[in-house]
Design an enzyme around this catalytic site. Sequence first.
Site, PDB file in Angstrom:
ATOM      1  N   GLU A  89      12.496   2.616   2.296  1.00 47.12           N
ATOM      2  CA  GLU A  89      11.156   2.754   2.469  1.00 47.12           C
ATOM      3  C   GLU A  89      10.851   3.643   3.818  1.00 47.12           C
ATOM      4  O   GLU A  89       9.979   4.625   3.674  1.00 47.12           O
ATOM      5  CB  GLU A  89      10.617   1.306   2.822  1.00 47.12           C
ATOM      6  CG  GLU A  89      10.378   0.558   1.251  1.00 47.12           C
ATOM      7  CD  GLU A  89       9.638  -0.604   1.493  1.00 47.12           C
ATOM      8  OE1 GLU A  89       8.955  -0.988   0.533  1.00 47.12           O
ATOM      9  OE2 GLU A  89       9.732  -1.405   2.530  1.00 47.12           O
ATOM     10  N   ASP A 149       6.425   2.006   2.465  1.00 50.72           N
ATOM     11  CA  ASP A 149       5.979   0.993   1.494  1.00 50.72           C
ATOM     12  C   ASP A 149       4.752   1.603   0.744  1.00 50.72           C
ATOM     13  O   ASP A 149       4.650   1.547  -0.495  1.00 50.72           O
ATOM     14  CB  ASP A 149       5.807  -0.385   2.306  1.00 50.72           C
ATOM     15  CG  ASP A 149       5.563  -1.196   1.446  1.00 50.72           C
ATOM     16  OD1 ASP A 149       6.048  -1.771   0.277  1.00 50.72           O
ATOM     17  OD2 ASP A 149       4.159  -1.500   1.511  1.00 50.72           O
TER      18      ASP A 149
END
Length: 232
Positions: free
Chosen positions: A114, A42
């Site tokens: 992610e 992320d």
Amino acid sequence: MTAFRLEQALGHTFRDRDLLQLALTHRSFTSPHNERLEFLGDAILNAVIAHCLFERFPRLPEGDLSRLRANLVRQDSLHQLALALSLGDFLRLGEGEQKSGGQQRPSILADALEALFGALWLDAGFDVAGRVIVRVYAGVLDRLTSGQGIKDAKTRLQEYLQGARLALPQYSLAGTEGEAHAQQFRVACVIESLHLRTEGRGGSRRAAEQMAAERALESLESAHDFSRQPRS
């Protein structure tokens, strides 16, 4: 299923196969799982997308850049990119998640993508991870124009049809699957004037509609060179 096809789509072959396997492991399957890699990915994703937007739009103010980035990294956007990579085919899920359609669930797919970005950074460094992220996002980035947010698939399809002076698509629920707490919706998108019907699947009706619209756009692109959109 072997992850070789996924690596081809990413344009990177992992040196550390354990990292790749970990990125594809959901917490329902075993521990350790991919949530720590998701945390790392992320942060990397946000940095790479921020740099892309900074370079692409040198006159855009900070607030607009922030809104564009937020749209690019939100769950819906990641979900669509993960679907394009067929990421669900490679996930390791527990039996319950498999039976309830976890391979297509937006949250699971977005988190796994992610996690993959985090694994890429650990495997090959930030520059390689950045290049892969830009490659995955290439189509979305190319559609961006200064001062505009990212238009979702339903909006783009509507604008295309309006520009061609065609009737708007009709969306209808084609079915539901799974338990009440983890339902999967199937939605049909029908464009009668073009004799085109596509289906999408998702954890909500809205997500399924977006997938159906995206598939309609893909059909139009291949059949009518959608990249040359008609102007109204």
